[in-house]
Scaffold this motif. Structure first.
Motif, PDB file in Angstrom:
ATOM      1  N   LEU A 108       5.364 -27.917 -59.148  1.00 46.98           N
ATOM      2  CA  LEU A 108       4.531 -26.817 -59.002  1.00 46.98           C
ATOM      3  C   LEU A 108       5.710 -26.565 -59.591  1.00 46.98           C
ATOM      4  O   LEU A 108       5.200 -26.016 -60.632  1.00 46.98           O
ATOM      5  CB  LEU A 108       4.541 -26.594 -58.032  1.00 46.98           C
ATOM      6  N   ASP A 109       6.771 -26.180 -59.485  1.00 46.81           N
ATOM      7  CA  ASP A 109       8.194 -25.130 -59.506  1.00 46.81           C
ATOM      8  C   ASP A 109       9.469 -26.426 -59.858  1.00 46.81           C
ATOM      9  O   ASP A 109       9.502 -26.910 -58.288  1.00 46.81           O
ATOM     10  CB  ASP A 109       7.624 -23.911 -58.892  1.00 46.81           C
ATOM     11  N   VAL A 110      10.880 -26.733 -60.509  1.00 42.63           N
ATOM     12  CA  VAL A 110      11.159 -27.199 -60.600  1.00 42.63           C
ATOM     13  C   VAL A 110      11.984 -26.627 -59.066  1.00 42.63           C
ATOM     14  O   VAL A 110      12.868 -27.268 -59.039  1.00 42.63           O
ATOM     15  CB  VAL A 110      12.109 -27.736 -61.857  1.00 42.63           C
ATOM     16  N   ARG A 111      11.609 -25.369 -58.759  1.00 41.84           N
ATOM     17  CA  ARG A 111      12.548 -24.869 -57.818  1.00 41.84           C
ATOM     18  C   ARG A 111      12.816 -25.009 -56.867  1.00 41.84           C
ATOM     19  O   ARG A 111      13.181 -24.535 -56.133  1.00 41.84           O
ATOM     20  CB  ARG A 111      13.170 -23.326 -58.734  1.00 41.84           C
ATOM     21  N   GLY A 112      11.491 -25.620 -56.579  1.00 41.15           N
ATOM     22  CA  GLY A 112      11.064 -25.576 -55.262  1.00 41.15           C
ATOM     23  C   GLY A 112       9.115 -24.201 -54.885  1.00 41.15           C
ATOM     24  O   GLY A 112       9.616 -24.043 -55.675  1.00 41.15           O
ATOM     25  N   SER A 113       8.949 -25.157 -54.236  1.00 45.52           N
ATOM     26  CA  SER A 113       7.510 -24.896 -54.791  1.00 45.52           C
ATOM     27  C   SER A 113       7.486 -22.890 -54.257  1.00 45.52           C
ATOM     28  O   SER A 113       6.637 -22.726 -54.121  1.00 45.52           O
ATOM     29  CB  SER A 113       6.086 -25.689 -53.650  1.00 45.52           C
ATOM     30  N   TRP A 114       8.367 -23.234 -53.618  1.00 45.15           N
ATOM     31  CA  TRP A 114       7.960 -20.784 -52.863  1.00 45.15           C
ATOM     32  C   TRP A 114       9.179 -20.557 -53.726  1.00 45.15           C
ATOM     33  O   TRP A 114       8.895 -19.484 -53.062  1.00 45.15           O
ATOM     34  CB  TRP A 114       8.477 -21.031 -51.859  1.00 45.15           C
ATOM     35  N   ALA A 115       9.616 -20.551 -54.632  1.00 45.63           N
ATOM     36  CA  ALA A 115      10.012 -20.056 -55.407  1.00 45.63           C
ATOM     37  C   ALA A 115       9.980 -18.724 -56.432  1.00 45.63           C
ATOM     38  O   ALA A 115      10.228 -17.460 -56.096  1.00 45.63           O
ATOM     39  CB  ALA A 115      11.145 -20.302 -57.220  1.00 45.63           C
ATOM     40  N   ALA A 116       8.388 -18.908 -56.785  1.00 48.11           N
ATOM     41  CA  ALA A 116       8.197 -18.111 -57.113  1.00 48.11           C
ATOM     42  C   ALA A 116       6.657 -16.843 -56.599  1.00 48.11           C
ATOM     43  O   ALA A 116       6.969 -15.436 -56.625  1.00 48.11           O
ATOM     44  CB  ALA A 116       6.474 -18.780 -57.868  1.00 48.11           C
ATOM     45  N   TYR A 117       7.338 -17.665 -55.421  1.00 45.63           N
ATOM     46  CA  TYR A 117       7.137 -15.471 -54.121  1.00 45.63           C
ATOM     47  C   TYR A 117       8.090 -15.148 -53.472  1.00 45.63           C
ATOM     48  O   TYR A 117       7.805 -14.087 -52.653  1.00 45.63           O
ATOM     49  CB  TYR A 117       6.961 -16.931 -52.516  1.00 45.63           C
ATOM     50  N   GLY A 118       9.314 -16.064 -53.765  1.00 49.82           N
ATOM     51  CA  GLY A 118      10.764 -15.164 -53.770  1.00 49.82           C
ATOM     52  C   GLY A 118      10.548 -15.009 -51.977  1.00 49.82           C
ATOM     53  O   GLY A 118      12.261 -14.345 -51.423  1.00 49.82           O
ATOM     54  N   VAL A 119      10.366 -16.874 -51.325  1.00 48.96           N
ATOM     55  CA  VAL A 119      10.552 -16.716 -50.283  1.00 48.96           C
ATOM     56  C   VAL A 119      11.221 -17.946 -50.322  1.00 48.96           C
ATOM     57  O   VAL A 119      10.926 -18.546 -50.099  1.00 48.96           O
ATOM     58  CB  VAL A 119       9.951 -16.418 -49.585  1.00 48.96           C
ATOM     59  N   SER A 120      13.414 -17.583 -49.507  1.00 47.86           N
ATOM     60  CA  SER A 120      13.585 -18.609 -49.862  1.00 47.86           C
ATOM     61  C   SER A 120      13.905 -19.048 -47.964  1.00 47.86           C
ATOM     62  O   SER A 120      14.099 -18.601 -47.565  1.00 47.86           O
ATOM     63  CB  SER A 120      14.832 -17.954 -50.409  1.00 47.86           C
ATOM     64  N   PRO A 121      13.759 -20.678 -48.103  1.00 48.66           N
ATOM     65  CA  PRO A 121      14.023 -21.726 -46.474  1.00 48.66           C
ATOM     66  C   PRO A 121      15.030 -22.224 -46.436  1.00 48.66           C
ATOM     67  O   PRO A 121      15.852 -21.797 -47.626  1.00 48.66           O
ATOM     68  CB  PRO A 121      12.761 -23.512 -47.819  1.00 48.66           C
ATOM     69  N   ASP A 122      15.938 -21.842 -46.055  1.00 46.48           N
ATOM     70  CA  ASP A 122      17.293 -22.246 -44.889  1.00 46.48           C
ATOM     71  C   ASP A 122      17.361 -23.294 -45.388  1.00 46.48           C
ATOM     72  O   ASP A 122      18.352 -24.971 -45.463  1.00 46.48           O
ATOM     73  CB  ASP A 122      17.484 -21.932 -43.541  1.00 46.48           C
ATOM     74  N   LEU A 123      15.544 -24.410 -45.061  1.00 47.21           N
ATOM     75  CA  LEU A 123      16.040 -26.003 -45.415  1.00 47.21           C
ATOM     76  C   LEU A 123      14.956 -27.043 -45.498  1.00 47.21           C
ATOM     77  O   LEU A 123      12.970 -25.993 -45.748  1.00 47.21           O
ATOM     78  CB  LEU A 123      15.732 -26.808 -43.542  1.00 47.21           C
ATOM     79  N   ALA A 124      15.106 -27.528 -47.388  1.00 46.94           N
ATOM     80  CA  ALA A 124      13.370 -28.174 -47.685  1.00 46.94           C
ATOM     81  C   ALA A 124      13.359 -29.681 -47.558  1.00 46.94           C
ATOM     82  O   ALA A 124      14.868 -30.185 -47.846  1.00 46.94           O
ATOM     83  CB  ALA A 124      13.518 -27.345 -48.908  1.00 46.94           C
TER      84      ALA A 124
END
Ligand code: PMP
Length: 410
Positions: A237-253
């Motif tokens: 979905l997104d090379v930065r990780g799938s929540w990047a567009a939501y502006g919510v950063s996980p601590d672990l992925a």
């Protein structure tokens, strides 16, 4: 007796493999009539052991993101194989890949590598517990995180103790998340959530910003870790990780599947906050240092980062989605198409028993297209407009077949 090669192999497998086949690739879990065994794959096409070629919409159930046998990826992996794959220690490729993951993924300060998605999600749980010195993990009911006792969808062979510290909430329901976190009291290690809801046999649902933000805020308040299980959707979905567009950063992925375009690899990335805990746990595997997959992942991620591969795949997904709506409407049918178009779930309205879905997918096989009636499908960057249009023409023929058979209206 059928003499197809697939039937022969299936009969042989039945004697030496419990129940003939295990896991998600056992075709009995799709519907009778699917080929079990394949002999080759190239681009967006797979060929079964009887030589039947299909335009593929499962992409190896996720690993194939750029196309089977992507030249750049495979050349890098094969060149590494010619030097060493599993040796007495990792190669430079491990460090280069960890650096690439840290510079590409949102909120990643470090990386650790494994082989399968279940390895990665389990490492996340262990790190969260080590980092917090607590036990409870909140997950969403029905979410798939792997095939190990703490999370397997089957309870066969699993003890109640294996699940003793797992608490459940409902998807996109902040109140139920708050309730589960309250139940964990002062023993909350983390909350694990998938990129979006992609459970078997039901409409997919994207996360709401409110749900993810609530999870983030609860973890901050409780000093627990927010874990993104991006095994299925990561690098699609997104090379930065799938929540990047939501502006919510996980601590672990957790990542796997598409990370190395089919070469076996998984990864856990984490924030600074989780680094110390990650350094304390004991985690390893005989093949986790294999350099060929590291080389493959480096190329895969660079292609995804530097080209329009993902944007192209979305365009193909949108074209496929619109086309399916068009060809089914001719028969008075309505589809429920949900989730990202590159990972589409396609269900027929009013088809709870999948009578139409199964018949349609089986008929599509006969016209050279491999679909799935109840699991999310996958597109790759190797799908072209011509492939999509050919698949849609096959879908039209499949619908005509099942109309003739009386499953749907003509
Ligand atoms: N998490 C998610 C979201 C997955 O989709 C999967 C695999 N379908 C896993 C974890 C487990 O990955 P693996 O099968 O590679 O162990």
């Amino acid at each position: 007796m059928s003499t197809s090669r697939d039937a022969q192999l299936t009969a042989r497998a039945a004697k030496v493999i419990p129940n003939g086949m295990w896991g998600h690739m056992a075709t009995r879990s799709i519907t009778a009539g699917y080929p079990q065994f394949f002999q080759s794959a190239q681009g967006c096409r797979v060929t079964d052991v009887d030589g039947r070629e299909f335009i593929d919409f499962m992409c190896a159930w996720g690993p194939n993101v750029l196309g089977y046998q992507n030249e750049r990826v495979d050349q890098a992996a094969l060149a590494q194989l010619a030097r060493v794959d599993s040796g007495n220690g990792p190669t430079e490729a491990l460090v280069e890949l960890a650096e690439l993951l840290v510079s590409t993924l949102d909120n990643a300060a470090w990386a650790m590598l494994q082989k399968n998605g279940s390895d990665a999600t389990t490492v996340c749980v262990t790190v969260a517990r080590a980092a917090t010195q607590r036990r409870k993990l909140v997950v969403v009911r029905g979410a798939y995180h792997g095939a190990v006792p703490w999370c397997s969808p089957s309870l066969v062979g699993v003890t109640a103790e294996d699940r003793a510290h797992i608490l459940y909430c409902e998807w996109n329901d902040p109140a139920s998340l708050e309730a589960a976190v309250a139940e964990a009291g002062d023993d909350l290690a983390g909350i694990m959530i998938t990129a979006f809801r992609h459970d078997l046999g039901r409409d997919q649902e994207m996360p709401t910003v409110e749900f993810l933000s609530t999870a983030r805020a609860l973890c901050d308040k409780k000093d627990a870790l927010l874990i993104l299980d991006d095994v299925r959707a990561g690098f699609r979905l997104d090379v930065r990780g799938s929540w990047a567009a939501y502006g919510v950063s996980p601590d672990l992925a957790a990542y796997s599947k598409a990370i190395a375009n089919g070469w076996p690899l998984a990864a856990v990335v984490g924030s600074e906050r989780a680094r110390e805990g990650a350094g304390k746990i004991f985690t390893t595997g005989s093949f986790w240092y294999g350099a060929a997959s590291h080389a493959a992942a480096i190329e895969t991620i660079k292609i995804l980062r530097d080209t329009d591969a993902l944007a192209h795949t979305f365009r193909m997904g949108d074209r496929f989605r619109a086309g399916l709506d068009r060809v089914t409407a001719v028969h008075g049918l309505k589809l429920r198409q949900t989730g990202p178009s590159v990972m589409p779930m396609v269900l027929f309205e009013g088809d709870a028993d999948l009578k139409i879905g199964n018949a349609f997918c089986l008929a599509a096989l006969n016209h050279g297209v491999y679909l799935h009636p109840k699991h999310n499908m996958f597109l790759s960057a190797a799908h072209t407009e011509a492939d999509i249009d050919q698949a849609l023409a096959a879908a039209e023929l499949a619908l005509q077949d099942i109309a003739r058979a009386g499953v749907i209206k003509g």
